[in-house]
Structures are given as C-alpha cells and as structure tokens.
Motif scaffolding. Sequence first.
Motif, short mmCIF file in Angstrom:
data_model
loop_
_atom_site.label_atom_id
_atom_site.label_comp_id
_atom_site.label_asym_id
_atom_site.label_seq_id
_atom_site.Cartn_x
_atom_site.Cartn_y
_atom_site.Cartn_z
N GLY A 55 -8.12 2.88 -3.05
CA GLY A 55 -7.04 1.92 -2.84
C GLY A 55 -7.12 1.33 -1.44
O GLY A 55 -8.08 1.51 -0.71
N VAL A 56 -6.08 0.64 -1.05
CA VAL A 56 -6.00 0.03 0.27
C VAL A 56 -4.93 0.77 1.06
O VAL A 56 -3.77 0.83 0.65
CB VAL A 56 -5.64 -1.47 0.16
N LEU A 57 -5.34 1.38 2.16
CA LEU A 57 -4.44 2.19 2.99
C LEU A 57 -3.74 3.27 2.18
O LEU A 57 -2.60 3.64 2.43
CB LEU A 57 -3.41 1.29 3.68
N GLY A 58 -4.43 3.76 1.15
CA GLY A 58 -3.88 4.83 0.32
C GLY A 58 -3.02 4.36 -0.83
O GLY A 58 -2.67 5.13 -1.70
N PHE A 59 -2.66 3.08 -0.84
CA PHE A 59 -1.84 2.54 -1.93
C PHE A 59 -2.74 2.06 -3.07
O PHE A 59 -3.75 1.42 -2.84
CB PHE A 59 -0.98 1.36 -1.45
N GLY A 60 -2.35 2.37 -4.29
CA GLY A 60 -3.12 1.93 -5.44
C GLY A 60 -4.33 2.79 -5.73
O GLY A 60 -5.21 2.41 -6.49
#
Length: 71
Positions: A55-60
């Motif tokens: 994900g992106v920066l841990g999101f998703g």
Amino acid sequence: MDSDFKFSCERKDKLMKEITATGKTVGDAVASALRQLNTTEDQVQIEIISRGSKGVLGFGSTEAQVKVRML
C-alpha cells in the motif's frame, strides 16, 4: 492470520487436504499453511493466489494469500 480448510474427494476416493492461508508475505502464508497441515514443503503443492501489497504509507495494504494442497 486467517485460513479455511477444504476437504474434497479425488476420482480414486483419496481424501485430499487443501488450505488457503494468508500472511504478511508469501513465505509467512506458506509457513502458516504448513503448520496447520502439520507437513513440510516437499509434501505439498503451493499456488500463490496473491502476493499482497504494502500500500501507500501503510494504507491499502493487502496480505499475501496462498493455496496449499497435500500431494
């Protein structure tokens, strides 16, 4: 970690064990499945369903998912 057990019969009436397991990495998912089936990698067939993503920066982020079948 989440997993599902699935039992089915082959043509020769042989009971086949198959499990779908998830983990942070493919290696973690495979290790989880092997522990649950109480076997080693040389005794199974491994199919990678998803390699997961960070994900992106841990999101998703998504977990890796594998299907492991006893030979």
